[in-house]
Each structure stands twice: as C-alpha cells, then as structure tokens.
Design a protein around this motif. Structure first.
Motif: not given
Length: 418
Positions: A280-291, A293-301
């Motif tokens: 669907d065009g979204r990107l998948v990346g790794q984001i920082s939560t500020g704690t 720890r990191t999470c997976l996320a689908a992001l608006d392209p």
C-alpha cells in the motif's frame, strides 16, 4: 660563298668555346641544384597528418551522434516525468560524473571468465566478492576489471550489473559491468551511493551536496543536486524521492524530492532504520521510543509519520534487514534471549505486538528475497544462509554453507541475478 678575309662565321674556324669547368664551379652548381630540390615541396604518397585529421573528424561525428541520441532519451524521460529535475535544483559546479566513451573501438575490451559450469540463464541468487560472482548453485563468474565491491544490483533486462565499490581514500566508485565483459566507470571519488530498486536511478554525496541522476545507455543523465547538511547521506529511494539521513549518529530522516526543489529542513526525529515498503506504499522502519527500546512501525511515505506500531521483538540497530516482495515477511537482526540472531517477523501482525522466530545466524550485508517464502543472506563468517519461511515457522532455523570459489579474506555480497 666564302667569308671575307679576317672574319669568321659558323661555318669557318674561329675562337673555340672551352668545355673545361674548374672543380670548384662544378661543386657549386651541384650544391645549388640540390638546394633547389630540397626547397621544393613535393606531394607525399602517404599523408599521416591528413589521415589523423580525417580519423578525428570521423570519431567526432560518431560522438556527436551518440550525444544527440542521449539528448533525445533525456527529452523523452523528462517529458514523461520520470525525473523532472528543474533548473531551480541545480547549483554551480560540475558533478564528479565520469561519462563512458561511446566509441569503445580504441580501447581493449575487458573479458569475463567463467570457471566451472556455465551459469543458468534463469535468474538466481548470487554473491559478489571483490571480482567474483557466485550463484546459489556454486557457479562463479570472474570480473577481472572490477575492484572490491560493497554492493551490486542487476541492470534492467538483466544485461549486467551496477556495482558500488568499497570505501577508499578517494571515495567510492560506481561501475556498470555488462554481460559481455565491458566495464564502464559511471562515478569516481563519490561519497555514499544508493541505487534505485530498478537500477534506473542513482543518488550519491559529492562534497557538500547530494545528487541524483538517471542511468541510461551507460551514462548518468539529468543530474540534479541540492545542498545538504554536513554528514547527511542518501539511504534509499522511495519512488523518485531519496530518503536522506541528516546525521547517521542520530535518529531521524527526511525525503528529498528532486522534482520539487532543494532538500528542506523538515526532519522526522524517531526513525533509525528502514527495511522496505508495503504494497500500500507505507514504509516499514525501526523507530526509537525514547526509553532505550525500539519498535517496528509502518510509516506514511510522504511525512514519515508512524501510522502503525509493533513493539514485541527486540531488534538490533545495525539496519540489516529486508521485507519480502509481497510485504508479509521481514527478515531482520535481533536478539533471542541474549543471542544475536536473524529474526523472521510476520508483518500482518504489526499492529498487535508481532512475535519473532529465530531464522538463522545474524545477517551481514544485504538480504535477497528470491520469492515470497525464500530468502538468503551472508552470516558474519561470509557463509551463505538460505531461509525457507515454512521450515523456520516450524522451528527449524536455516544453517550457513560455505561459498565455494571465494578466496580467503574476501567478503562476498549478495545480488539477485545471473
């Protein structure tokens, strides 16, 4: 008729002409004759200068014709909107593009040698180590005119590869290696280089600027550049845009759209790494939560804002990983307990804390998906790991196998094809 007394004519005896020539006068006459002959310009049977001029004119005409052909291609591409790189994106100073010679008749043709079995014409998985391509079946292709490589990618139509060199003192190089063995240098002395998935565009850093250009006919065309922050590097292509990391030491990315103008200052501050896109065009990346720890996320392209997040697996921050072509599976580095492993994650469960299963030893370099359920990568020892999604989900991680024919000390990289 008789002559008058005391007179003579041509019929009578008279003073005779002397034919005695002194040696010094004869020598002078010979010298004068030779000097006249030397001064006289005589036409040559062979005219080397004329031949050189005519040959240069022929080469100039061929190069002019090649230039006109490239210009026509540029016009078509620009009119189609492939790379509407407006004049407002340009800056003074020529890029470090090395254009391939359109007339290769004057230089030796590099050759490729194929030890062992002849490669199958069907595309397969391959590994590139310095000068060696090795496919999953163990067949090897030696490219004698290519130095140590960091990354390689098939050209459109499978006619060869774009090869990115390792980092050297003078920077990186980009080669085009054709199936017939011809090697052309497209870039030299560049900073980080990224290739579009279809190998039709390339982005790189040059001094204080980022550049993007199309790859057509063995040349880089339609180059556009923009000023960039110190340390900013291109990461990957997102359509015709370039994903840029302003500071590799910190989280955050931005998008440069060459057709829209210079790189803007808007930077998304959470993203650490990107692994590819969903259907669907979204990107998948790794984001920082500020704690920490990191999470997976689908992001608006377009704005790189997270729209769906999953924080189950414990991911590494080395950036190694890739999504399958159908967008379902992610093969990525992470931790299982305290052991560093490659993880297989089902992205259909991204929004509900997805679980990860061990897929094999850690990933180094690129991950290549050969279809929706099979992938391969190289482990830290440079051995080939082939992942079968069905077996991994059944609790059977993949095992590495040595890549035959690669000299000790070489670290091959994976490419799809050949």
């Amino acid at each position: 008729m008789s002559a008058l007394p005391g007179q003579s004519d041509n019929l009578t005896d008279g003073p005779r002409r002397s034919y005695q020539v002194p040696p010094d006068e004869l020598e002078g006459a010979v010298r004068e004759t030779l000097s006249h002959q030397v001064a006289l310009a005589r036409p040559l049977g062979v005219d080397p200068a004329g031949q050189a001029i005519r040959r240069a004119n022929r080469i100039r005409r061929r190069r002019t014709a090649a230039g006109l052909a490239v210009a026509a291609v540029v016009t078509v591409l620009l009119s189609a909107g492939m790379a509407q790189l407006g004049a407002e994106t340009g800056r003074d100073g020529a890029p470090i593009v090395v254009i391939g010679d359109p007339d290769p008749s004057g230089r030796p043709m590099p050759t490729a040698s194929v030890p062992g079995a002849v490669p199958s014409p069907a595309p397969s998985l391959a590994a590139l180590g310095s000068e060696i391509l090795v496919n999953a079946d163990g067949r090897r292709l030696v490219l004698s005119d290519v130095g140590p490589a960091e990354r390689a990618q098939l050209l459109p139509g499978g006619g060869g590869w774009l090869v990115v060199s390792t980092q050297k003192t003078a920077g990186r190089s980009l080669w085009m290696v054709q199936n017939d063995g011809l090697v052309q240098v497209l870039l030299a002395g560049a900073g980080p280089i990224v290739l579009a998935p279809d190998s039709r565009q390339v982005a790189w850093r040059d001094g204080g600027d980022l550049l993007v250009a199309g790859v057509v006919g063995g040349q880089l065309i339609g180059a556009a550049r923009t000023a960039a922050p110190a340390g900013a590097v291109p990461v990957r292509f997102v359509g015709d845009s370039v994903l840029v990391r302003p500071d590799p030491a910190d989280a955050g990315h931005t998008l440069w759209r060459p057709a829209a103008g210079p790189l803007t200052g808007a930077v998304e501050q959470k993203t650490l790494n990107f692994y590819g896109g969903l259907p669907d065009g979204r990107l998948v990346g790794q984001i920082s939560t500020g704690t920490g720890r990191t999470c997976l996320a689908a992001l608006d392209p377009t704005r790189l804002n997270p729209v769906e997040t999953g924080c189950g697996p414990q991911l590494s921050q080395d950036g190694a990983g890739e999504i399958s072509a159908d967008g379902r599976w992610l093969l990525v580095n992470g931790l299982v307990g305290k052991a560093r492993q490659a993880l297989l994650i089902d992205l259909r469960r991204l929004g509900s804390n997805p679980t990860a299963v061990s897929a094999g030893p850690p990933i180094t370099g690129a991950v290549v998906w050969t279809d929706e359920s099979h992938a391969a990568y190289l482990d830290p020892a440079g051995e080939l790991v082939r992942v079968d999604v069905g077996r991994v989900r059944a609790g059977i991680p993949a095992s590495p196998a040595a890549v035959s024919g690669v000299p000790a000390g070489d670290r091959p990289i994976l490419v799809a094809g050949f």
